[in-house]
Design an enzyme around this catalytic site. Sequence first.
Site, PDB file in Angstrom:
ATOM      1  CG  LEU A 198      -2.078  -1.095   1.615  1.00 53.29           C
ATOM      2  CD1 LEU A 198      -2.759  -0.927   2.786  1.00 53.29           C
ATOM      3  CD2 LEU A 198      -3.020  -1.143   0.189  1.00 53.29           C
ATOM      4  CG  ASP A 199       0.347   4.667  -2.634  1.00 52.90           C
ATOM      5  OD1 ASP A 199       1.238   3.679  -3.147  1.00 52.90           O
ATOM      6  OD2 ASP A 199      -0.294   5.296  -3.458  1.00 52.90           O
ATOM      7  CG  MET A 200       4.161   6.586   3.726  1.00 53.12           C
ATOM      8  SD  MET A 200       5.821   7.656   3.880  1.00 53.12           S
ATOM      9  CE  MET A 200       5.826   8.313   5.337  1.00 53.12           C
TER      10      MET A 200
END
Length: 556
Positions: A403-405
């Site tokens: 997942l994106d940060m």
Amino acid sequence: MFISLSNTGKYNIAIPESFTFPFYYEPHPLAVIAAEELQEHIQNQKDWQHDFGLENPDAKKAIGKMFGVLVVRNREGELGYLSAFSGKLAESNHWPKFVPPVFDILKTDGFYKIEEQEVNELNRVVDLAEKNLDLITTEQKWLAIQAEQKADIENIQAQIRENRITRKAIRNKGQSELNATEFELLLQQLGKESIAEQYFLKDKIRDWKEKVALVGSEFQKLEDELNSIRDRRGKRSAQLQKKIFDHYTFLNAKGERKSLMEIFAFLAPGFPPAGSGECAAPKLLHYAFENELEPICMAEFWWGKEPSSEIRKHQHFYPACRSKCEPILGHMLHGLRLDENPILAHKSYEKELEIVYEDEAIVVVNKPHDFLSVPGKIFTDSVQERMEKRFANAEKPILVHRLDMATSGLLLVAKTKDVHKKLQSLFIKRSIKKRYVAILDGNLQQDKGVVDLPIRLDIDNRPYQVVCEEFGKKSRTEFEVVSRKEGKTRIHFYPITGRSHQLRVHASHFRGLNTAIVGDDLYGTPADRLYLHAEWLKFKHPLTNEEIEFEVKAPF
């Protein structure tokens, strides 16, 4: 160029203690006031005409543009601002209210305009040489004779193969019908025929080679003449380009100067990217340093029609670009006290990572927002590192996806390589079902649908992604509106593919939903967080093959 901001006193705005970090920022209120004044000027001025595509976005020549403002303080302590545009505006570098370029290549009596004529003349000569009738007809004749050669040789070889089959049949028949002496004579005759055919083929190949070489040499002579002119043009163009880059010299806060060639010396080709030094930020800072104006804060905004690939919304603020501006501003800002780089200011997640499910094969965790999935270049604290510490005595766990940060939600972790391989296979087959929930910054009119836009990394401005029909990877997202309230839309995303920033780009791009996710600091407007959460996962267990699902409601 200096425009007073004397009216800002009524807003009771404190002057910032450090200058804007240009690659990630929220505009300071002073910069916002300056930007609003500039936007009003753009709307009402009569000095120039430029079609920004606001009235007719489909117009072929319509194009938006990046503008910038730099709040400064002069020697008398008066607060004001400078304004600039990136590149040219209405085919000129000079307009009232805007700072000039660092180096004006459009100056009529400058070396560029004079030497550009030499390059243009070489372009004309190359164009004429490429259209030379002798060159075109000789090339066509050369290609035609090569095709004729190929066809003739292939026909002869085919005939030889047929004759070989015929001779074999004659030899077999003679062996059964002729006496030894007659058969020996037959073999000699057949052998002579075979040898004669091979000599004939060799002679033909030699003759054709001579014919082709003769025409080829005529064509190569004309082609060499053309390439010589092309080479002269290339060298002359490169010399002019280098001369331009040498004349682009930028001041920094310490009064030091560096040329573009010096700034970009680290690049292997040795030449800066096209358009370097033409962006608004370097123009503004150079003018300020040249005129003893103290930089206070800055902001850049997009004005006009959104480009087809990258996401640029009308009147939205954007950070400076990475490929062209980062090296230049790295030099120019040396000596200024800067706001802290938010990436370097990143703090590790202080709580225990929430484990949603765990068995002998898998772990499902609930990743908090603004926390890395895997270790980064600067910070290593991440879901991956936490899992490795948790299972230090077992086989190294592996994240099945990321997942994106900025995104929170469910992450699937495999405890062994074998389990990881099985789960990866499910992802490749798109057998793992996912649902994200997001809040969009606007009222989406559609209730449900599909976004299908190819995206790729913007190599000139990482980590941004752009829509690209030519090189983009296929990316597809299904969506369904959950509710609409107070100008916001709650939505479910069902990603069919899993590209970087896919949901963020599909939400924000004008060919997608044209409505950014709340808190999207890359493609929308920053907020307290990115309002995107991976809330549901459904898949077959890699060991039991039973279908399992997990859900963690969004914290917003």
